[in-house]
Design a protein around this motif. Structure first.
Motif, mmCIF file in Angstrom:
data_model
loop_
_atom_site.group_PDB
_atom_site.id
_atom_site.type_symbol
_atom_site.label_atom_id
_atom_site.label_comp_id
_atom_site.label_asym_id
_atom_site.label_seq_id
_atom_site.Cartn_x
_atom_site.Cartn_y
_atom_site.Cartn_z
ATOM 1 N N LEU A 2 21.316 22.661 -5.970
ATOM 2 C CA LEU A 2 20.901 23.886 -5.235
ATOM 3 C C LEU A 2 20.242 23.693 -3.926
ATOM 4 O O LEU A 2 20.307 24.584 -3.052
ATOM 5 C CB LEU A 2 19.872 24.810 -6.384
ATOM 6 N N THR A 23 22.454 23.446 -0.964
ATOM 7 C CA THR A 23 22.774 24.771 -0.942
ATOM 8 C C THR A 23 21.929 25.814 -0.189
ATOM 9 O O THR A 23 22.363 26.672 0.695
ATOM 10 C CB THR A 23 23.303 25.789 -2.200
ATOM 11 N N SER A 25 13.516 30.966 -2.930
ATOM 12 C CA SER A 25 14.254 30.796 -4.027
ATOM 13 C C SER A 25 13.326 30.305 -5.186
ATOM 14 O O SER A 25 13.638 30.601 -6.349
ATOM 15 C CB SER A 25 15.264 29.223 -3.724
ATOM 16 N N GLN A 69 18.218 32.389 -7.689
ATOM 17 C CA GLN A 69 17.947 31.979 -6.474
ATOM 18 C C GLN A 69 18.431 32.974 -5.293
ATOM 19 O O GLN A 69 18.849 34.063 -5.608
ATOM 20 C CB GLN A 69 18.897 30.439 -6.298
ATOM 21 N N GLN A 105 21.010 34.152 -3.032
ATOM 22 C CA GLN A 105 22.405 34.160 -3.371
ATOM 23 C C GLN A 105 23.307 34.520 -2.279
ATOM 24 O O GLN A 105 22.768 35.182 -1.401
ATOM 25 C CB GLN A 105 22.513 34.701 -4.695
ATOM 26 N N ASP A 106 24.575 34.425 -2.169
ATOM 27 C CA ASP A 106 25.439 34.742 -1.119
ATOM 28 C C ASP A 106 25.754 35.968 -0.977
ATOM 29 O O ASP A 106 26.199 36.549 0.044
ATOM 30 C CB ASP A 106 26.562 33.875 -1.184
ATOM 31 N N ASP A 157 27.448 39.175 -12.187
ATOM 32 C CA ASP A 157 26.730 37.901 -12.941
ATOM 33 C C ASP A 157 26.229 38.115 -14.024
ATOM 34 O O ASP A 157 26.712 36.987 -15.050
ATOM 35 C CB ASP A 157 25.652 37.706 -11.801
ATOM 36 N N TYR A 200 20.999 36.305 -10.009
ATOM 37 C CA TYR A 200 21.566 35.353 -10.942
ATOM 38 C C TYR A 200 22.334 34.385 -10.274
ATOM 39 O O TYR A 200 23.400 34.895 -9.471
ATOM 40 C CB TYR A 200 22.066 35.795 -12.162
ATOM 41 N N ILE A 201 22.298 32.796 -10.340
ATOM 42 C CA ILE A 201 23.240 31.997 -9.831
ATOM 43 C C ILE A 201 24.170 31.759 -11.375
ATOM 44 O O ILE A 201 23.843 31.006 -12.088
ATOM 45 C CB ILE A 201 22.769 30.771 -9.440
ATOM 46 N N SER A 239 26.857 30.615 -12.144
ATOM 47 C CA SER A 239 27.535 29.242 -12.523
ATOM 48 C C SER A 239 26.535 28.186 -13.093
ATOM 49 O O SER A 239 26.807 27.556 -13.943
ATOM 50 C CB SER A 239 28.245 28.548 -11.285
ATOM 51 N N GLN A 240 25.325 28.127 -12.143
ATOM 52 C CA GLN A 240 24.353 27.261 -12.920
ATOM 53 C C GLN A 240 23.698 27.530 -14.246
ATOM 54 O O GLN A 240 23.515 26.938 -15.049
ATOM 55 C CB GLN A 240 23.283 27.107 -11.894
#
Length: 461
Positions: free
Chosen positions: A108, A111, A144, A163, A165-166, A378, A416-417, A419-420
């Motif tokens: 992260l 990122t 984050s 975190q 997030q995009d 998410d 929420y991330i 994927s992680q």
């Protein structure tokens, strides 16, 4: 309804258990009760503004108003988990939780550097005698960490990773560009005033967004995001990819790439050479994530190997890091201010309110809609993997709390991330220690004078 049960019985007779688990779910048409594919049914209802049949609606409401209408990702995830023989996290030692915290943090941190560069992509923020990117990166690390600590405290998932997030980055970046454009007369005479106005405006928008998300969740209105037309969401997701792609090119070649007309820059000078390791690294990470997904350490090890291999080549060829910087492979070092100086830019007396409001309000409301919808997506992804129903409204409240705290402390939007979060779940981590380690790593980079952008190769970001 009966058609749903009949469809599942037919699927059970048709093939193996694993194939049955992944069989496309069917839903009952509101018009005639016939079975139609989920994708078509959802699209038709979303675009027409109709609602599911009473039985289907009652069935979906039991799973906290999923934004996928009658798509029951909790039940499908449970069937998938049962067939795969996976009943959920088995528990992990503290050492393993710390290890995966370090792994998630290692993935992260670069990122977050890229996200900061996306938000402050305008040339004003990183040119001339007022390079504000180091402060922006530090603030992104702090934001984050705040998001992660809020998810540790309020999320129902002990393995949650939350975190910056995009989903909101494009809107924040657009707001920043608008403010700079509206304050063009100050960009040279008083650049701090421009940066202060930008930072205060973005943080206030983030905090307000958080309050609106909390209100939406408390009112149990998370289901309303299902009425966003699917073509709009698809177009937005496609634009995220395009936007992040341009940002990646800009970081890699060290030149502004803000649109299709700027792509000619990647063919000039040293740009093609600088792009080669970036393209190769992207291909490697893609293949590793697809072919070696069963090996939990494959992706983090690949991310360690890439910059390590770069420096091996640099020093083996008789060069050093200064040579690499001179050739454009690594960014030039920038003097890092003490962490407390970041907050000196939050001087409300210097804010030019008319440069931000009401110009950025349409962008703000669009950001709210997309962040709310993206957060629901998410949660749906995590619910599918977890195999248990989740309360969408409660999770939206959690996202709202993290955004409110982050925003009013000077940070940016997050969620929420997934994927992680799923990566952590799949490896049996059921402790909040993992997320705590991630937050501590980010706080460490906030407090210490470490400039990742001038230490790691450009293509890595």
């Amino acid at each position: 309804g009966r058609s749903r049960r009949d469809a599942f019985k037919s699927a059970r007779r048709a093939g193996s258990a694993r194939a049955r688990a992944m069989e496309e779910v069917t839903e009952t048409s509101a018009a005639g009760g016939s079975a139609i594919p989920l994708g078509a049914g959802t699209a038709m209802m979303a675009m027409a503004g109709s609602s599911p049949a009473p039985r289907a609606r009652k069935y979906s409401e039991a799973f906290s108003a999923s934004p996928f209408l009658s798509f029951d990702s909790g039940r499908i995830g449970k069937r998938r988990a049962d067939v795969a023989g996976n009943d959920g996290p088995k528990g992990a030692s503290r050492a393993m939780c710390v290890t995966f915290g370090l792994i998630n943090g290692g993935i992260l941190l670069p990122t977050m550097v890229g996200f900061a560069a996306i938000i402050y992509k305008d040339a004003f923020f990183h040119s001339g005698g007022h390079n504000y990117l180091p402060q922006a990166i530090k603030l992104t690390f702090l934001s984050s960490a705040i998001h992660q600590l809020c998810f540790i405290a309020f999320s129902t998932l002990p393995f949650a990773i939350g975190q910056v997030q995009d989903a909101g980055l494009i809107f924040l970046s657009s707001m920043a560009v608008t403010i700079v454009s509206n304050m063009s007369e100050f960009t040279e005479s008083n650049p701090d005033k421009v940066m202060t106005t930008t930072m205060v405006s973005l943080s206030l928008c983030t905090g307000t967004l958080g309050i609106m998300l909390i209100a939406t969740g408390k009112a149990r209105l998370a289901r309303l995001v299902q009425y966003l037309p699917l073509p709009v969401i698809g177009g937005y997701l496609a634009y995220i990819g395009l936007f992040c792609g341009f940002s990646g090119l800009r970081l890699t070649i060290g030149d502004d790439v803000d649109g299709l007309s700027d792509l000619v820059k990647v063919t000039k000078g040293r740009a093609p050479l600088l792009l080669i390791p970036g393209i190769a690294g992207t291909a490697v990470l893609f293949m590793v994530s697809k072919r070696l997904s069963h090996f939990k350490f494959a992706l983090p090890l690949s991310m360690i190997v890439m910059p390590t291999l770069f420096y091996i080549v640099v020093y083996a060829s008789g060069h050093n890091i200064d040579d690499a910087r001179g050739a454009g492979w690594v960014a030039e070092p920038t003097p890092l201010p003490p962490f407390y100086e970041v907050f000196e830019l939050f001087d409300f007396k210097e804010v030019e309110w008319s440069a931000a409001f009401p110009s950025i309000l349409p962008t703000f409301f669009a950001m709210f809609a997309v962040v709310a919808f993206g957060s629901s997506l998410d949660v749906a992804a995590v619910q599918f993997e977890l195999g248990k129903p989740m309360d969408y409204d409660q999770e939206l409240v959690t996202v709202g709390i993290s955004n409110a705290v982050s925003g009013f402390l000077g940070g940016y939007t997050g969620s929420y991330i997934f994927s992680q979060t799923i990566f952590t779940l799949r490896n049996g981590i059921d402790s909040r220690i993992c997320g705590f380690v991630v937050a501590m790593m980010e706080l460490l980079l906030f407090f210490l004078p470490i400039d990742l952008l001038s230490l790691l190769p450009r293509f890595f970001f």
